[in-house]
Motif scaffolding. Structure first.
Motif, PDB file in Angstrom:
ATOM      1  N   MET A 132      38.275 -40.891  -2.926  1.00 34.61           N
ATOM      2  CA  MET A 132      36.964 -40.545  -2.367  1.00 34.61           C
ATOM      3  C   MET A 132      36.385 -41.734  -1.600  1.00 34.61           C
ATOM      4  SD  MET A 132      35.574 -37.780  -2.274  1.00 34.61           S
ATOM      5  CE  MET A 132      34.136 -37.140  -1.530  1.00 34.61           C
ATOM      6  N   TRP A 133      36.646 -42.952  -2.069  1.00 37.81           N
ATOM      7  CA  TRP A 133      36.185 -44.144  -1.361  1.00 37.81           C
ATOM      8  C   TRP A 133      36.827 -44.202   0.025  1.00 37.81           C
ATOM      9  CZ3 TRP A 133      38.005 -48.542   0.918  1.00 37.81           C
ATOM     10  CH2 TRP A 133      37.083 -49.568   1.123  1.00 37.81           C
ATOM     11  N   MET A 134      38.133 -43.958   0.093  1.00 35.67           N
ATOM     12  CA  MET A 134      38.823 -43.975   1.385  1.00 35.67           C
ATOM     13  C   MET A 134      38.325 -42.843   2.292  1.00 35.67           C
ATOM     14  SD  MET A 134      42.733 -45.119   0.549  1.00 35.67           S
ATOM     15  CE  MET A 134      43.062 -43.843  -0.637  1.00 35.67           C
ATOM     16  N   TYR A 135      38.045 -41.683   1.700  1.00 34.81           N
ATOM     17  CA  TYR A 135      37.564 -40.546   2.472  1.00 34.81           C
ATOM     18  C   TYR A 135      36.176 -40.826   3.057  1.00 34.81           C
ATOM     19  CZ  TYR A 135      35.965 -35.813   3.462  1.00 34.81           C
ATOM     20  OH  TYR A 135      35.453 -34.711   4.069  1.00 34.81           O
ATOM     21  N   ILE A 136      35.279 -41.362   2.258  1.00 32.09           N
ATOM     22  CA  ILE A 136      33.933 -41.680   2.755  1.00 32.09           C
ATOM     23  C   ILE A 136      34.006 -42.801   3.787  1.00 32.09           C
ATOM     24  CG2 ILE A 136      31.676 -42.605   2.076  1.00 32.09           C
ATOM     25  CD1 ILE A 136      31.924 -40.968  -0.503  1.00 32.09           C
ATOM     26  N   ALA A 137      34.886 -43.776   3.574  1.00 33.84           N
ATOM     27  CA  ALA A 137      35.066 -44.837   4.568  1.00 33.84           C
ATOM     28  C   ALA A 137      35.565 -44.252   5.890  1.00 33.84           C
ATOM     29  CB  ALA A 137      36.043 -45.888   4.049  1.00 33.84           C
ATOM     30  N   PHE A 138      36.488 -43.311   5.817  1.00 33.84           N
ATOM     31  CA  PHE A 138      36.983 -42.653   7.030  1.00 33.84           C
ATOM     32  C   PHE A 138      35.858 -41.903   7.739  1.00 33.84           C
ATOM     33  CE2 PHE A 138      38.589 -38.663   8.866  1.00 33.84           C
ATOM     34  CZ  PHE A 138      39.345 -39.183   9.913  1.00 33.84           C
ATOM     35  N   LEU A 139      35.037 -41.175   6.982  1.00 36.89           N
ATOM     36  CA  LEU A 139      33.922 -40.440   7.581  1.00 36.89           C
ATOM     37  C   LEU A 139      32.935 -41.384   8.258  1.00 36.89           C
ATOM     38  CD1 LEU A 139      33.162 -37.811   4.802  1.00 36.89           C
ATOM     39  CD2 LEU A 139      34.274 -37.402   6.987  1.00 36.89           C
ATOM     40  N   PHE A 140      32.571 -42.469   7.581  1.00 38.20           N
ATOM     41  CA  PHE A 140      31.629 -43.426   8.159  1.00 38.20           C
ATOM     42  C   PHE A 140      32.226 -44.079   9.401  1.00 38.20           C
ATOM     43  CE2 PHE A 140      28.843 -42.799   4.769  1.00 38.20           C
ATOM     44  CZ  PHE A 140      27.755 -43.650   4.820  1.00 38.20           C
ATOM     45  N   TYR A 141      33.494 -44.482   9.309  1.00 33.00           N
ATOM     46  CA  TYR A 141      34.117 -45.165  10.439  1.00 33.00           C
ATOM     47  C   TYR A 141      34.244 -44.249  11.656  1.00 33.00           C
ATOM     48  CZ  TYR A 141      37.364 -47.803  13.270  1.00 33.00           C
ATOM     49  OH  TYR A 141      37.939 -48.466  14.322  1.00 33.00           O
ATOM     50  N   LEU A 142      34.714 -43.023  11.448  1.00 33.89           N
ATOM     51  CA  LEU A 142      34.866 -42.096  12.564  1.00 33.89           C
ATOM     52  C   LEU A 142      33.516 -41.746  13.182  1.00 33.89           C
ATOM     53  CD1 LEU A 142      36.853 -40.403  14.207  1.00 33.89           C
ATOM     54  CD2 LEU A 142      36.549 -38.572  12.526  1.00 33.89           C
ATOM     55  N   SER A 143      32.508 -41.546  12.360  1.00 34.36           N
ATOM     56  CA  SER A 143      31.172 -41.264  12.887  1.00 34.36           C
ATOM     57  C   SER A 143      30.616 -42.453  13.650  1.00 34.36           C
ATOM     58  CB  SER A 143      30.224 -40.893  11.738  1.00 34.36           C
ATOM     59  OG  SER A 143      30.685 -39.759  11.065  1.00 34.36           O
ATOM     60  N   GLN A 144      30.861 -43.654  13.154  1.00 32.29           N
ATOM     61  CA  GLN A 144      30.401 -44.857  13.844  1.00 32.29           C
ATOM     62  C   GLN A 144      31.098 -45.021  15.186  1.00 32.29           C
ATOM     63  OE1 GLN A 144      30.399 -48.363  11.436  1.00 32.29           O
ATOM     64  NE2 GLN A 144      30.221 -49.725  13.186  1.00 32.29           N
ATOM     65  N   VAL A 145      32.379 -44.753  15.235  1.00 32.97           N
ATOM     66  CA  VAL A 145      33.113 -44.845  16.506  1.00 32.97           C
ATOM     67  C   VAL A 145      32.554 -43.843  17.514  1.00 32.97           C
ATOM     68  CG1 VAL A 145      35.362 -44.372  17.576  1.00 32.97           C
ATOM     69  CG2 VAL A 145      35.218 -45.813  15.549  1.00 32.97           C
ATOM     70  N   CYS A 146      32.293 -42.633  17.077  1.00 30.56           N
ATOM     71  CA  CYS A 146      31.746 -41.613  17.989  1.00 30.56           C
ATOM     72  C   CYS A 146      30.349 -41.981  18.469  1.00 30.56           C
ATOM     73  CB  CYS A 146      31.731 -40.254  17.292  1.00 30.56           C
ATOM     74  SG  CYS A 146      33.361 -39.578  16.979  1.00 30.56           S
ATOM     75  N   CYS A 147      29.514 -42.498  17.588  1.00 33.82           N
ATOM     76  CA  CYS A 147      28.160 -42.906  17.994  1.00 33.82           C
ATOM     77  C   CYS A 147      28.220 -44.097  18.943  1.00 33.82           C
ATOM     78  CB  CYS A 147      27.316 -43.244  16.771  1.00 33.82           C
ATOM     79  SG  CYS A 147      26.841 -41.826  15.784  1.00 33.82           S
ATOM     80  N   ASN A 148      29.083 -45.057  18.660  1.00 27.51           N
ATOM     81  CA  ASN A 148      29.227 -46.211  19.561  1.00 27.51           C
ATOM     82  C   ASN A 148      29.704 -45.769  20.931  1.00 27.51           C
ATOM     83  OD1 ASN A 148      28.444 -47.923  17.529  1.00 27.51           O
ATOM     84  ND2 ASN A 148      30.508 -48.571  17.021  1.00 27.51           N
ATOM     85  N   TRP A 149      30.619 -44.827  20.975  1.00 25.39           N
ATOM     86  CA  TRP A 149      31.102 -44.303  22.251  1.00 25.39           C
ATOM     87  C   TRP A 149      29.962 -43.625  23.010  1.00 25.39           C
ATOM     88  CZ3 TRP A 149      31.428 -38.991  23.428  1.00 25.39           C
ATOM     89  CH2 TRP A 149      32.006 -38.719  24.666  1.00 25.39           C
ATOM     90  N   PHE A 150      29.124 -42.881  22.302  1.00 25.22           N
ATOM     91  CA  PHE A 150      28.029 -42.172  22.959  1.00 25.22           C
ATOM     92  C   PHE A 150      27.015 -43.145  23.549  1.00 25.22           C
ATOM     93  CE2 PHE A 150      23.980 -39.974  23.120  1.00 25.22           C
ATOM     94  CZ  PHE A 150      24.331 -38.814  23.764  1.00 25.22           C
ATOM     95  N   PHE A 151      26.689 -44.205  22.841  1.00 23.48           N
ATOM     96  CA  PHE A 151      25.672 -45.142  23.306  1.00 23.48           C
ATOM     97  C   PHE A 151      26.246 -46.272  24.163  1.00 23.48           C
ATOM     98  CE2 PHE A 151      23.249 -43.430  19.672  1.00 23.48           C
ATOM     99  CZ  PHE A 151      22.143 -43.015  20.396  1.00 23.48           C
ATOM    100  N   LYS A 152      27.491 -46.182  24.562  1.00 21.77           N
ATOM    101  CA  LYS A 152      28.137 -47.263  25.305  1.00 21.77           C
ATOM    102  C   LYS A 152      27.545 -47.459  26.692  1.00 21.77           C
ATOM    103  CE  LYS A 152      32.661 -48.965  26.565  1.00 21.77           C
ATOM    104  NZ  LYS A 152      34.082 -48.671  26.558  1.00 21.77           N
ATOM    105  N   ASP A 153      27.339 -46.388  27.434  1.00 19.30           N
ATOM    106  CA  ASP A 153      26.861 -46.485  28.805  1.00 19.30           C
ATOM    107  C   ASP A 153      25.339 -46.395  28.815  1.00 19.30           C
ATOM    108  OD1 ASP A 153      26.643 -46.633  31.521  1.00 19.30           O
ATOM    109  OD2 ASP A 153      27.486 -44.643  31.914  1.00 19.30           O
ATOM    110  N   LYS A 154      24.671 -47.536  28.924  1.00 18.75           N
ATOM    111  CA  LYS A 154      23.205 -47.574  28.904  1.00 18.75           C
ATOM    112  C   LYS A 154      22.603 -46.961  30.165  1.00 18.75           C
ATOM    113  CE  LYS A 154      22.797 -50.162  25.162  1.00 18.75           C
ATOM    114  NZ  LYS A 154      22.572 -49.559  23.929  1.00 18.75           N
ATOM    115  N   ALA A 155      23.332 -46.933  31.262  1.00 22.56           N
ATOM    116  CA  ALA A 155      22.798 -46.414  32.511  1.00 22.56           C
ATOM    117  C   ALA A 155      22.520 -44.915  32.440  1.00 22.56           C
ATOM    118  CB  ALA A 155      23.759 -46.710  33.659  1.00 22.56           C
ATOM    119  N   LEU A 156      23.188 -44.221  31.541  1.00 23.53           N
ATOM    120  CA  LEU A 156      22.953 -42.790  31.424  1.00 23.53           C
ATOM    121  C   LEU A 156      21.564 -42.459  30.912  1.00 23.53           C
ATOM    122  CD1 LEU A 156      26.326 -41.609  29.881  1.00 23.53           C
ATOM    123  CD2 LEU A 156      25.523 -41.267  32.207  1.00 23.53           C
TER     124      LEU A 156
END
Length: 167
Positions: A132-156
């Motif tokens: 469960m620790w690995m699963y929650i870490a995967f969820l947090f990491y994948l969500s963080q990667v997606c959010c970072n990708w979304f906020f990457k281009d400040k010009a938008l």
């Protein structure tokens, strides 16, 4: 059964209070996106887990509609991730960022294990606490990667770009 319902109500209260107290007004947009992104990721990942009985939720809000625990998966953990995402260290060194991530993952897993062990809100069929620790870490990491990708281009997100008419 009453204890489980009280825990669910407490999760709703602590989730709302946490969202409003721990996410500053200037970061609400990031918090809302992080909340929604974690909901999307956990929905994709939990659906097979509950369908194939890797996890079970004997006490849940809508027992005839879905096997998923709605409060835990779609409100409380996304609220925790939104608070984590808004307050994470972007410019810190690797040790600081990693330890912050590991503390959040470990605290979330500890809460999940306590729920599984002492209530009927969750039951692990084949998973242990470290799974469960690995699963929650995967969820947090994948969500963080997606959010970072979304906020990457400040010009938008600049108002001038969308508001001007260039003729």
């Amino acid at each position: 059964m009453l204890m489980e319902r009280l825990i669910l109500v407490a999760m709703w209260l602590f989730g709302f209070v946490g969202l409003f107290l721990f996410i500053p007004r200037k970061d609400r947009r990031k918090g809302v996106l992080a909340f929604l992104m974690f909901q999307a990721v956990i929905w994709l990942c939990d659906m097979p887990g509950f369908k194939f009985d890797l996890l079970r939720a004997p006490v849940r809000e809508l027992p005839k509609a879905t096997d998923l625990p709605l409060t835990i998966d779609y409100f409380f953990y996304p609220a925790l991730f939104a608070i984590y995402y808004v307050h994470r260290r972007v410019n810190g060194n690797l040790w600081t960022r990693s330890s912050y991530f590991l503390v959040w993952i470990s605290a979330s897993t500890l809460f999940d294990v306590v729920l599984e062990r002492y209530t009927d809100l969750l039951e692990y069929e084949f998973l242990k606490w470290y799974g469960m620790w690995m699963y929650i870490a995967f969820l947090f990491y994948l969500s963080q990667v997606c959010c970072n990708w979304f906020f990457k281009d400040k010009a938008l997100f600049q108002a001038e770009r969308w508001g001007t008419n260039e003729n």
